[in-house]
Write an enzyme that holds these catalytic residues in place. Structure first.
Site, PDB file in Angstrom:
ATOM      1  N   HIS A 167       0.848  -1.212   0.000  1.00  0.00           N
ATOM      2  CA  HIS A 167       0.000   0.000   0.000  1.00  0.00           C
ATOM      3  C   HIS A 167       0.886   1.265   0.000  1.00  0.00           C
ATOM      4  O   HIS A 167       0.854   2.078   0.921  1.00  0.00           O
ATOM      5  CB  HIS A 167      -0.884  -0.031   1.244  1.00  0.00           C
ATOM      6  CG  HIS A 167      -2.066   0.889   1.223  1.00  0.00           C
ATOM      7  ND1 HIS A 167      -1.984   2.209   0.828  1.00  0.00           N
ATOM      8  CD2 HIS A 167      -3.361   0.678   1.568  1.00  0.00           C
ATOM      9  CE1 HIS A 167      -3.181   2.765   0.945  1.00  0.00           C
ATOM     10  NE2 HIS A 167      -4.033   1.849   1.384  1.00  0.00           N
ATOM     11  N   GLU A 271      -0.544   1.196  -5.608  1.00  0.00           N
ATOM     12  CA  GLU A 271      -0.292  -0.010  -4.823  1.00  0.00           C
ATOM     13  C   GLU A 271      -0.270  -1.255  -5.710  1.00  0.00           C
ATOM     14  O   GLU A 271      -1.267  -1.591  -6.334  1.00  0.00           O
ATOM     15  CB  GLU A 271      -1.394  -0.166  -3.770  1.00  0.00           C
ATOM     16  CG  GLU A 271      -1.673   1.124  -2.989  1.00  0.00           C
ATOM     17  CD  GLU A 271      -3.014   1.089  -2.257  1.00  0.00           C
ATOM     18  OE1 GLU A 271      -3.443  -0.005  -1.847  1.00  0.00           O
ATOM     19  OE2 GLU A 271      -3.626   2.160  -2.106  1.00  0.00           O
TER      20      GLU A 271
END
Length: 312
Positions: A167, A271
């Protein structure tokens, strides 16, 4: 006192949490907290921070750290019954002295191997034995590589299935001046519209409001062009078919307690992920997902750099 290791230092970070510091001869560095095996810093040779860490990040377990590179495992977002983004990002990992061999990129000058195994409490909420190994490496050109290896160690013969994401929060000069290349014309799921499926237009992605999309079957290389900083981030990924693009913008930012109200202007999440087609491992099987980040100078704002060339 920082403890010297062969290729990293162990030091105390915020609130006394243990962290690993990787250094490269020309002054580039990266920091990884054992809490969450969480990369919180990646700096170039000028000491400029390349990752965005929230101005209100909380370094107090069990709250995950906001910013840097959180690991989403064994569940991305709410794609399942666990807490959002799973539990790997709020567990204490261990440094692994003798991990199974992993071919080293010959130009890695500093690296650390970390491992997570489930606790009894974890097995109650996700009843699967696993070993999650992460190598964080800093290359001689300043590139940052994260290699995840996840193995099913169940002794009951049962397979397990998971979703996953790195992330990554990139630091940008001004979200209005940033564009993302490499996701044109791809299908995506729009999280702001109940994950309805759409097809991206043919132009580079630019930002003028909240964005939360899961791009599907993405290329192995994606570029983030920051006009103001004359810098391009190049994301290279392996084993990770999807790419999430997220910026909360102003209204959503105010609802996120550990994100500063103005942080959205200087951050962008792109991500590398495996979401649409979850990974299934039988006992003894291992999955590998690799992310390599590099930051290269670009003269895009002067019109000299064709973004297509960056992606070739």
């Amino acid at each position: 006192m920082a403890t010297e290791r062969h290729h990293f230092e162990l030091a105390k970070g915020i609130n006394g949490l243990d962290k690993i510091v990787l250094r490269e001869s020309r002054g580039r560095s990266a920091e990884v907290y054992l809490y969450g095996s969480h990369v919180t810093s990646w700096k170039n040779e000028n000491g400029e921070e390349l990752l965005h860490l929230s101005s209100k990040a909380i370094f107090k377990p069990p709250k995950p750290i906001r910013g840097g590179i959180p690991l989403c495992f064994p569940q991305f977002s709410n794609f399942g019954t666990l807490e959002s983004h799973g539990f790997a990002r709020n567990r204490i990992w261990e440094v692994e002295a003798n991990p199974p061999p992993l071919p080293l990129n010959s130009c890695s000058s500093a690296f650390v191997d970390l491992i997570l195994r489930p606790t009894e409490e974890d097995l109650k909420i996700w009843p699967h034995n696993f070993e999650f190994r992460l190598r964080v490496a800093l290359g001689t050109e300043g590139e940052l590589t994260l290699t995840s290896r996840i193995r099913n160690t169940n002794s009951d013969g049962k397979p397990f299935t998971f979703t996953f994401a790195y992330h990554t929060y990139f630091s940008v000069s001004d979200i209005n001046e940033v564009r993302v290349e490499g996701l044109e014309t791809l299908d995506y799921l729009d999280n702001l519209k109940n994950r309805e499926r759409f097809t991206e237009q043919g132009d580079a992605i630019t930002f003028e409001s909240e964005v939360d999309k899961i791009y599907l079957s993405t290329p192995t290389k994606i570029a983030i062009l920051d006009h103001e900083k004359k810098r391009t981030f190049v994301i290279r990924k392996d084993g990770l078919a999807d790419a999430v693009v997220w910026n909360p913008w102003d209204k959503k930012s105010k609802t996120i307690s550990d994100l500063g109200d103005e942080d959205y202007k200087q951050m962008l999440c792109v991500e590398a992920a495996a979401i649409e087609r979850p990974i299934t491992l039988k006992p003894g099987e291992e999955w590998k997902g690799r992310l390599e980040l590099s930051a290269v100078p670009s003269s895009y704002s002067s019109g000299q750099l064709d973004p297509k060339k960056v992606l070739e």
